[in-house]
Design an enzyme around this catalytic site. Structure first.
Site, PDB file in Angstrom:
ATOM      1  CG  ASP A 244      -3.636  28.436  28.928  1.00  0.00           C
ATOM      2  OD1 ASP A 244      -3.813  28.860  30.084  1.00  0.00           O
ATOM      3  OD2 ASP A 244      -4.489  27.780  28.300  1.00  0.00           O
ATOM      4  CG  HIS A 385      -1.829  31.711  24.796  1.00  0.00           C
ATOM      5  ND1 HIS A 385      -3.000  32.184  24.277  1.00  0.00           N
ATOM      6  CD2 HIS A 385      -1.977  30.378  24.977  1.00  0.00           C
ATOM      7  CE1 HIS A 385      -3.841  31.153  24.127  1.00  0.00           C
ATOM      8  NE2 HIS A 385      -3.236  30.047  24.550  1.00  0.00           N
TER       9      HIS A 385
HETATM   10 ZN    ZN Z   1      -1.858  25.642  25.581  1.00  0.00          ZN
END
Ligand code: ZN
Length: 426
Positions: A244, A385
């Site tokens: 993400d 991430h």
């Molecule tokens: Zn996020």
């Protein structure tokens, strides 16, 4: 001679392929939440120190102010959205938007600030640096007309008149590209607060300019990029890694890592960063990865109206399609926070996860890797991430180990296909 010609021809192709369409810029990214305290701070880090200091000071001041007045609030959000553009290799544009809300405030508050930096003269520009006197007059006239038409309910007319008489020359809250100039006005400058941020757009070719702006060609990608062929054995274990908040300068490294093992992953990207990472995004598709939607500027989606949600989702979808020729079918809500409105508004499939190594919290790649390896099993969906170096390092450790154990690294789409194949076999 033939060889030379070949070399020339090849370098021409490489030049054409690399194009001048991408302006890669590094982003500072701090996205985290504790309970109902949501923070997403993102801004570009340019090659210019002076510009960087201006950006950082602006964000820090706003964040500090937010911390002060939201101390007692149980639910709060601070968000910065940033857009970066480099025009004619000379003018660097940074557009920062801050949005914050706290349960102790009556309304969310929002502000916008742009910086236009001339790399050649090493200076920040105001309107008088790009427009002739005649150009200023042209902008004044259309601005007056435009604001009266569009914002008649909230416009402070006296304020507008004194702005046009005394301040417009030195006004610096604007951006431009190769065809348009946009002026931004914060609430209470020319309008009352209920109109939010006000902006006004002008076509450059209708204005008398001091500077020379050349048209830049960006070819849209209407052809589907050819994805790498892969074979997945449904009888062997599969695992879906998802990333993400990117893309970032680390994303290319992650793509290479998956490619080493003939595997791929799913990337839930943020819309306003995509123009800076066009090549990365195209590479993602070419190597067989999947792209998902993670909003336009990482605001907390659970508090958005249907209209705001649609805007956030569509703007990001459009950008991805324009750059890669493919359109995402999946969305991951920001902060993983899902509600009924998101489910009903979004036509995309909602994609969550079942293994969270919390790489935004743990700052050590070994800890992150251990947390993944401890919980990963066949059909796991891992949340990471691609905005942290430590996460890239953890991926390297984990892929090596899981590959040894016979795992195949798949996208969310492939994971579904595998599940279906297995179901049909039994
Ligand atoms: Zn996020």
């Amino acid at each position: 001679m033939i060889t030379l010609k070949k070399i020339f021809f090849m370098s021409l192709i490489i030049l054409l392929l690399s194009g001048c369409t991408e302006t890669k810029v590094d982003y500072y990214s701090n996205i985290s939440h504790q309970g109902k305290n949501y923070v997403s701070i993102q801004y570009p880090i340019t090659t210019n120190q002076t510009l960087n200091e201006h950006i950082k000071t602006y964000i820090d001041e706003h964040y500090q102010r937010f911390l002060n007045y939201s101390k007692t609030a149980k639910e709060k959000e601070f968000n910065t959205s940033a857009e970066y553009n480099l025009i004619n290799k000379r003018y660097e544009m940074v557009l920062l938007t801050t949005f914050n809300t706290a349960s102790s405030m009556a309304h969310p508050s929002t502000s916008v600030k742009s910086f236009v930096f001339d790399k050649k003269t090493n200076s920040l520009l105001s309107l008088k640096d790009i427009l002739t006197e005649k150009g200023i007059e042209q902008v004044s006239e259309s601005l007056k007309q435009n604001l009266k038409e569009t914002y008649q309910n909230c416009l402070f007319e006296n304020r507008l008149n004194s702005f046009l008489d005394e301040e417009i020359q030195d006004y610096s809250n604007f951006t431009f590209d190769d065809s348009t100039l946009v002026l931004y006005f914060n609430p209470y400058l020319l309008t009352s607060g209920n109109c939010g941020i006000v902006n006004s757009t002008f076509k450059l070719d209708t204005l008398s300019l001091k500077i020379n702006i050349e048209k830049e060609v960006f070819e849209e990608n209407t052809i589907l990029l050819k994805s790498k062929e892969k074979s997945i054995d449904p009888n062997k274990p599969v695992i879906a890694f998802t990333f993400d908040d990117g893309p970032s300068k680390y994303t290319d490294d992650i793509l290479n890592e998956f490619n080493k093992y003939q595997g791929s992953a799913t990337f839930f990207v943020i819309g306003n960063k995509l123009d800076s990472y066009k090549n990365t995004l195209q590479e993602m598709v070419k190597l067989g990865n999947e792209i998902g939607n993670h909003s336009y500027n990482h605001q907390w989606m659970s508090r958005m109206s249907e209209e705001e949600l649609t805007d956030q989702i569509n703007k990001t979808q459009e950008k991805i399609t324009k750059i890669t020729g493919t359109t995402p079918t999946r969305i991951r809500p920001t902060y993983g926070a899902l509600n009924k409105r998101i489910k009903e508004t979004s036509k995309l499939e909602i994609a969550l996860w079942n293994v969270d190594p919390k790489d935004w919290k743990y700052k050590n790649s070994k800890t992150i890797a251990e947390r993944i390896l401890r919980n990963a099993e066949d059909q796991s969906i891992i949340l990471l991430h691609d905005t942290h170096k430590r996460s890239v390092d953890a991926v390297k450790i984990v892929l090596k180990e899981l590959d040894k154990q016979g795992y195949q690294f798949v996208t969310l789409g492939e994971l579904e296909e595998v599940k279906l194949l297995r179901k049909n076999e039994t």
